[in-house]
Write a protein that holds these residues in place. Structure first.
Motif, mmCIF file in Angstrom:
data_model
loop_
_atom_site.group_PDB
_atom_site.id
_atom_site.type_symbol
_atom_site.label_atom_id
_atom_site.label_comp_id
_atom_site.label_asym_id
_atom_site.label_seq_id
_atom_site.Cartn_x
_atom_site.Cartn_y
_atom_site.Cartn_z
ATOM 1 N N ARG D 99 60.855 10.487 21.546
ATOM 2 C CA ARG D 99 60.854 9.721 23.222
ATOM 3 C C ARG D 99 62.284 9.045 23.468
ATOM 4 N NH1 ARG D 99 56.223 9.487 26.392
ATOM 5 N NH2 ARG D 99 56.656 8.086 27.579
ATOM 6 N N ASP D 100 62.447 8.228 23.005
ATOM 7 C CA ASP D 100 63.783 7.323 22.806
ATOM 8 C C ASP D 100 64.684 8.207 22.393
ATOM 9 O OD1 ASP D 100 61.989 5.184 23.714
ATOM 10 O OD2 ASP D 100 61.531 3.927 21.713
ATOM 11 N N LEU D 101 64.782 8.976 21.870
ATOM 12 C CA LEU D 101 65.934 9.783 21.177
ATOM 13 C C LEU D 101 66.145 10.954 22.199
ATOM 14 C CD1 LEU D 101 68.072 10.824 19.251
ATOM 15 C CD2 LEU D 101 66.740 12.252 18.321
ATOM 16 N N PHE D 102 65.283 11.533 23.282
ATOM 17 C CA PHE D 102 65.259 12.019 24.141
ATOM 18 C C PHE D 102 65.889 12.068 25.243
ATOM 19 C CE2 PHE D 102 63.645 13.977 27.900
ATOM 20 C CZ PHE D 102 63.478 15.340 28.367
ATOM 21 N N SER D 152 65.866 21.239 21.313
ATOM 22 C CA SER D 152 64.875 21.431 20.036
ATOM 23 C C SER D 152 64.286 20.363 18.593
ATOM 24 C CB SER D 152 64.986 22.541 19.387
ATOM 25 O OG SER D 152 64.768 23.965 20.293
ATOM 26 N N GLY D 153 65.510 20.246 17.850
ATOM 27 C CA GLY D 153 64.813 19.855 16.833
ATOM 28 C C GLY D 153 64.618 18.695 16.918
ATOM 29 N N VAL D 154 64.739 17.875 18.407
ATOM 30 C CA VAL D 154 64.326 16.487 19.234
ATOM 31 C C VAL D 154 62.954 16.499 19.149
ATOM 32 C CG1 VAL D 154 63.818 14.663 21.004
ATOM 33 C CG2 VAL D 154 65.976 15.498 19.270
ATOM 34 N N LEU D 155 62.196 17.920 19.979
ATOM 35 C CA LEU D 155 60.910 18.275 20.394
ATOM 36 C C LEU D 155 60.295 18.567 19.048
ATOM 37 C CD1 LEU D 155 61.464 20.899 23.790
ATOM 38 C CD2 LEU D 155 61.187 18.077 23.140
ATOM 39 N N GLU D 156 60.480 19.179 18.239
ATOM 40 C CA GLU D 156 59.818 19.381 16.924
ATOM 41 C C GLU D 156 59.236 18.345 15.840
ATOM 42 O OE1 GLU D 156 62.322 21.795 14.708
ATOM 43 O OE2 GLU D 156 60.671 23.247 13.489
ATOM 44 N N ARG D 157 60.990 16.943 15.963
ATOM 45 C CA ARG D 157 60.664 15.751 15.526
ATOM 46 C C ARG D 157 59.494 15.157 16.075
ATOM 47 N NH1 ARG D 157 66.161 12.834 14.408
ATOM 48 N NH2 ARG D 157 65.109 11.179 14.196
ATOM 49 N N GLY D 158 59.319 15.304 16.759
ATOM 50 C CA GLY D 158 58.337 14.396 18.515
ATOM 51 C C GLY D 158 56.664 14.875 17.631
ATOM 52 N N ILE D 159 56.438 16.265 17.977
ATOM 53 C CA ILE D 159 55.466 17.546 17.165
ATOM 54 C C ILE D 159 54.834 16.796 16.447
ATOM 55 C CG2 ILE D 159 54.650 19.393 16.986
ATOM 56 C CD1 ILE D 159 56.919 20.785 19.241
ATOM 57 N N LYS D 160 55.998 16.628 15.151
ATOM 58 C CA LYS D 160 55.740 16.721 13.425
ATOM 59 C C LYS D 160 55.218 15.371 13.769
ATOM 60 C CE LYS D 160 58.376 19.247 10.627
ATOM 61 N NZ LYS D 160 59.870 19.337 11.163
ATOM 62 N N ALA D 161 55.961 14.503 14.951
ATOM 63 C CA ALA D 161 55.345 13.214 14.442
ATOM 64 C C ALA D 161 53.882 13.002 15.308
ATOM 65 C CB ALA D 161 56.691 12.199 15.278
ATOM 66 N N GLY D 162 53.863 14.029 15.914
ATOM 67 C CA GLY D 162 52.044 13.672 17.039
ATOM 68 C C GLY D 162 52.814 13.542 18.589
ATOM 69 N N GLU D 163 53.662 12.598 18.329
ATOM 70 C CA GLU D 163 54.415 12.360 19.734
ATOM 71 C C GLU D 163 53.885 13.427 20.514
ATOM 72 O OE1 GLU D 163 57.855 9.842 20.563
ATOM 73 O OE2 GLU D 163 58.282 10.195 18.032
ATOM 74 N N PHE D 164 54.437 14.249 20.496
ATOM 75 C CA PHE D 164 54.528 15.551 21.779
ATOM 76 C C PHE D 164 53.497 16.723 21.015
ATOM 77 C CE2 PHE D 164 59.230 14.877 22.227
ATOM 78 C CZ PHE D 164 59.020 13.951 22.510
ATOM 79 N N ASP D 168 55.994 25.711 23.653
ATOM 80 C CA ASP D 168 56.939 27.277 23.114
ATOM 81 C C ASP D 168 58.165 25.944 22.867
ATOM 82 O OD1 ASP D 168 58.490 29.128 23.308
ATOM 83 O OD2 ASP D 168 57.452 30.465 24.084
ATOM 84 N N LEU D 169 58.535 26.059 21.522
ATOM 85 C CA LEU D 169 60.024 25.327 21.543
ATOM 86 C C LEU D 169 61.144 26.031 22.521
ATOM 87 C CD1 LEU D 169 60.853 23.920 18.455
ATOM 88 C CD2 LEU D 169 60.481 22.555 19.935
ATOM 89 N N ALA D 170 61.129 26.969 22.413
ATOM 90 C CA ALA D 170 62.606 27.807 23.150
ATOM 91 C C ALA D 170 62.268 27.575 25.166
ATOM 92 C CB ALA D 170 62.298 29.527 22.748
ATOM 93 N N VAL D 171 60.873 26.979 25.513
ATOM 94 C CA VAL D 171 60.957 27.196 26.649
ATOM 95 C C VAL D 171 61.478 25.371 26.888
ATOM 96 C CG1 VAL D 171 58.982 27.378 28.383
ATOM 97 C CG2 VAL D 171 59.725 29.680 27.386
ATOM 98 N N ALA D 172 60.661 25.092 25.962
ATOM 99 C CA ALA D 172 60.118 23.548 26.654
ATOM 100 C C ALA D 172 61.604 22.584 26.540
ATOM 101 C CB ALA D 172 59.779 22.844 25.038
#
Lengths: 217, 217, 217, 217
Positions: D99-102, D152-164, D168-172
Motif C-alpha cells: 500500500r505504502d509503496l503504491f 504489477s510488481g507492487v500489486l503482486e507483492r501486495g497479493i502475496k503479502a495478503g494485503e490485496f 487480474d494483474l494486467a487490468v488492475a
DNA sequence: TATGAATGAGGATTCATTCAT
DNA sequence: TATGAATGAATCCTCATTCAT
C-alpha cells in the motif's frame, strides 16, 4: 505562446499569377536547365536560376522533376541521346563511300553539338561523372559507346570496301573522335580565354583530311 | 539499451599528437585537396574532407590558405605549371630530331600527368573554368598556351629541319595535343565505366605514329 | 531505354467523370480528413492526402473549407459533439438506476468512440490543443465539460437516489472518465505496440465494477 | 556571367560570436527541445526556436544531433527513461507495505513528471507515435511496459503479502495508472482551458484511496 | 462545381569560415 | 601553430493556397 495556426493569408492584391498551362513545361525547364547547368556545373546551379530562366518559379520544377538530381539526369538523357540516334540513322541510310560518311558525321556532330547549347553536355558529364556514377554509366553506354560503335561501323565499312587500311578498330575510333570531343569540351570551357583568331573550320578540315589520309590505303 | 542519442562527444582523452615538420603542411594540404577536388569538383568538395585527408582540421587549412577558392587556385598553380616547365626545359636541351622530341614529350606528358593524380587537373579546369574566370585565364595562359607554344616549337623545329611539312602551326599543334588531352580527361571521368580491355599504350603509339606520318615530308 | 525523366504528364485523356450528389462532398472530405488527421496530426497531414482519400482534388477542399485549419475545426466540431449530445439525450430519457445509466454511458462511449474512427479525435485534440487555443477551448467546453457535466449529473442522481455516497463531484467525475479516456487515447497511439492479448472488455468491466463498488453506499 | 566563386566574405565587424564550449551543450539543447516540442509537437517545432531557447544557433544543433528527428528521439530517450529507472530502484529497496509503496510511486510520478516539464513527454508520444513507429515501440517498451511491470510488481507483492485481493494483474495495473496518465496528459493539453479551481491533490488522494479501497482484502 | 498547374513563403540542412583556446 | 566548437548565409524542397479554365 501558441504557434500561429495558419501560416499566411496573403494580401490578396489582384495580380494574375501564372499564365500558361500547356505541357511544354518540362521541355522549357530542361532547356533552361541545360543553359544553367552547362554554365555552372551541377552543385553551383541554383534551381531558382533555372526556374527564372524557364519563366516559372522553383516550385514548378518540382511538379515535373523529383529533385535537382532528377532534373540533371533528365537533361542529360533527353538532349544528347537523340543526337546519337540521328547519327545512327544517317549511317544506316547512307549509300555513299565510307570517307564521305565519316566526313558528314564529323561535320554533323560539330553542327549539332559543337556549335549549339548541347556542347555543354559533354563538358558537364566530364565534370560530374564522379558525382553521379549511374548517370555516368548511362551516358557512357548510351552516348559514348554508341558513338564509338557508330564510328567503328563507318571504319569497318571502309575497310570492307577497300577504302581503308586494316586498323585496330578501337584505337582508330577513339583517334577519330578525340580531336572532335576535345574541341567541343575545351571551347566550352575556355571560350573567354581563347584567342579570337583560331579557325575551327580549318581545324575540322585538317582533322578530317589528316585522319582520312592516315587511314586510307 | 537505446542507441546513443548524441552524435559525438569526442572523448577528449589523450590522443597521440605527433607534430610534423611545419613547413610540409601546405604541400600536404594541396596534395589532399588535389585528390578531393579532382574527384568531386570545386563546389562538391568539402573542406572537412580535404582536412581529414591531409590529417589536419578544417581550421588549419585557413592558416595557409585564405579560403576555399585560394586553395583551389594554389592547387592548380602549383601542381601543373611545373610539368609544363619541365617540358620546356626538355625541349630546350634536346638535341635529337623533332620526331623524337615530339614522341618524348607526348610520352612524358602521359607518364607525368595522364597516369598520376595530376590527371585530375585538366578535368577540374574544364569543369570549373566558367566559375573561376581569372583562374581559367591563368590556366589557359600558363598551361594551355605554354603547352601549345612548346608543341608549336617542336613542329617549327621539324619544319625548319626539313623533317615536317609546312603546316598551319596552330591547327597542327591542337591536333597533336587533343588526342592526348581528351584521353586524360575522359579516362579520369569515366574510369569506372570504361571497358577493361582498352589499350592506352597502343592508343598513344598509334597517335604518335599517325600524326608523325601525316606531318612528315 | 532510360527511365522516364519526367515525373508525370497526366494523360489528359477522357477519364470517366461521375459527379456525385454535391452536398455529400463536405462530409466525404471531413471523413477523409478524420482518418488522415487522426493518423498524422495536424501539421503532418497533407491536404493532398485528404483530397486523394476523399476522391477529390486539393482545390475542391477549398470550395468547402476556408483552409486547413477550418477543415480541422469542422472535423472536430462535427464529429464528436453529436456523441455528447447523444449521451445527454440518453441521460435525459433514462428511467433506470444511476448505476445502470453509468454503465450504459461508459459502454456507449466505448462503442461509439473507442472502437470507431472517432477514437482519433481525443488524441488529436490532446496533440494539437497547444497549437489551436480557441479550438481547444471550444473542445474543452463543448466536449470535455459537457461530458463531465453529463457524468456529474449521473453521479448526483445516484447520490440523490441514495445509491451513491456523497463524494466530491468534480473529482469523482474525473475518476470515472479518465480510465476510459486514457484507454481511448493510448490505444489509438500505441495500437501497433500493444501486446495482442490485452482484454479491453475486461478492463471496462473491471473499471465499472470497481468504480461503482467504490462509490456505492 | 560566371557565378561568384566565393560566397561570402562577411563584414568582419568585430563582435564576439560565441562563448561557451563545455559540453553541457547537448543537454542544454535537449532541455530546450523538450520545452518547444512539448508545446508545439514535432512538426510544428522550428529548430530555430529550439536553438534560440538553448542559446545557440541552428547550426550548433547539427553538431550534436543528426537531424530534427534524432533530436526528438534523443529527447524522449534521455529524459523519461531515468524516471522509470528511479521508480524501479525505489521499489527494489522499499521495505514497507505494498500500500505504502503504491502510494509513494503514484505521488513520486506526479511530482517528477506531472508537475515538471517532463509532463510534456507522454503527450508528445501520444501525439507522435503514429509518425515515429520505432520510437513509439521504444517508448512503449522502455517506458510504458516497464512502468506497468513496476506497478504489477507492487500489486503482486501486495497479493502475496495478503494485503490485496487476487485480481487480474494486467487490468488492475492499467486501472492504477490510467487516472494518473490521463491527468498528466490532459492537464498538459488543456492547461489554459481548465477551470482554476480543480484540486489535483484531492484527485490524486481520491484515486489512491479508492483504488486501494477497491483492491484491498 | 471541380480541376490541377502554378505559386512562394517557410523551414531543415549544409558547410565555408571564424575565433577562443 | 593547431584545434574544433560555433556560426549563419545559402539553398533545396515542401505544401498550403490560389486561380484560370
Amino acid at each position: 505562446m501558441p504557434a500561429p495556426a495558419v501560416k499566411r493569408r496573403p494580401s490578396r492584391a489582384a495580380r494574375p499569377r501564372w499564365r500558361r498551362r500547356k505541357s511544354a513545361r518540362p521541355e522549357e525547364i530542361i532547356h533552361a536547365a541545360l543553359e544553367v547547368f552547362a554554365e555552372r556545373g551541377f552543385a553551383a546551379t541554383k534551381l531558382a536560376d533555372v526556374a527564372r530562366k524557364a519563366g516559372v518559379t522553383k516550385g514548378t520544377i518540382y511538379l515535373y522533376f523529383e529533385n535537382k538530381e532528377a532534373l540533371f539526369k533528365a537533361l542529360i538523357r533527353e538532349t544528347i541521346v537523340p543526337v546519337i540516334a540521328q547519327g545512327e540513322a544517317l549511317a544506316k541510310s547512307f549509300t555513299g563511300t565510307a570517307r564521305d560518311l565519316f566526313e558528314k558525321l564529323v561535320r554533323d556532330y560539330w553542327r549539332l553539338v559543337g556549335e549549339t547549347a548541347l556542347a555543354g553536355i559533354p563538358r558537364l558529364m566530364i565534370a560530374e561523372a564522379g558525382n553521379f556514377p549511374e548517370l555516368a554509366r548511362f551516358y557512357y553506354e548510351e552516348v559514348v559507346t554508341r558513338g564509338h560503335r557508330l564510328m567503328s561501323g563507318v571504319l569497318e565499312r571502309g575497310i570492307k570496301a577497300g577504302e581503308f587500311r586494316k586498323v585496330d578498330l578501337a584505337v582508330a575510333t577513339k583517334l577519330a573522335m578525340s580531336p572532335l570531343m576535345h574541341a567541343v569540351v575545351a571551347r566550352k570551357a575556355f571560350a573567354h580565354c581563347m584567342p579570337e583568331g583560331f579557325d575551327v573550320a580549318r581545324y575540322l578540315d585538317t582533322h578530317i583530311d589528316l585522319y582520312l589520309h592516315g587511314i586510307s590505303k
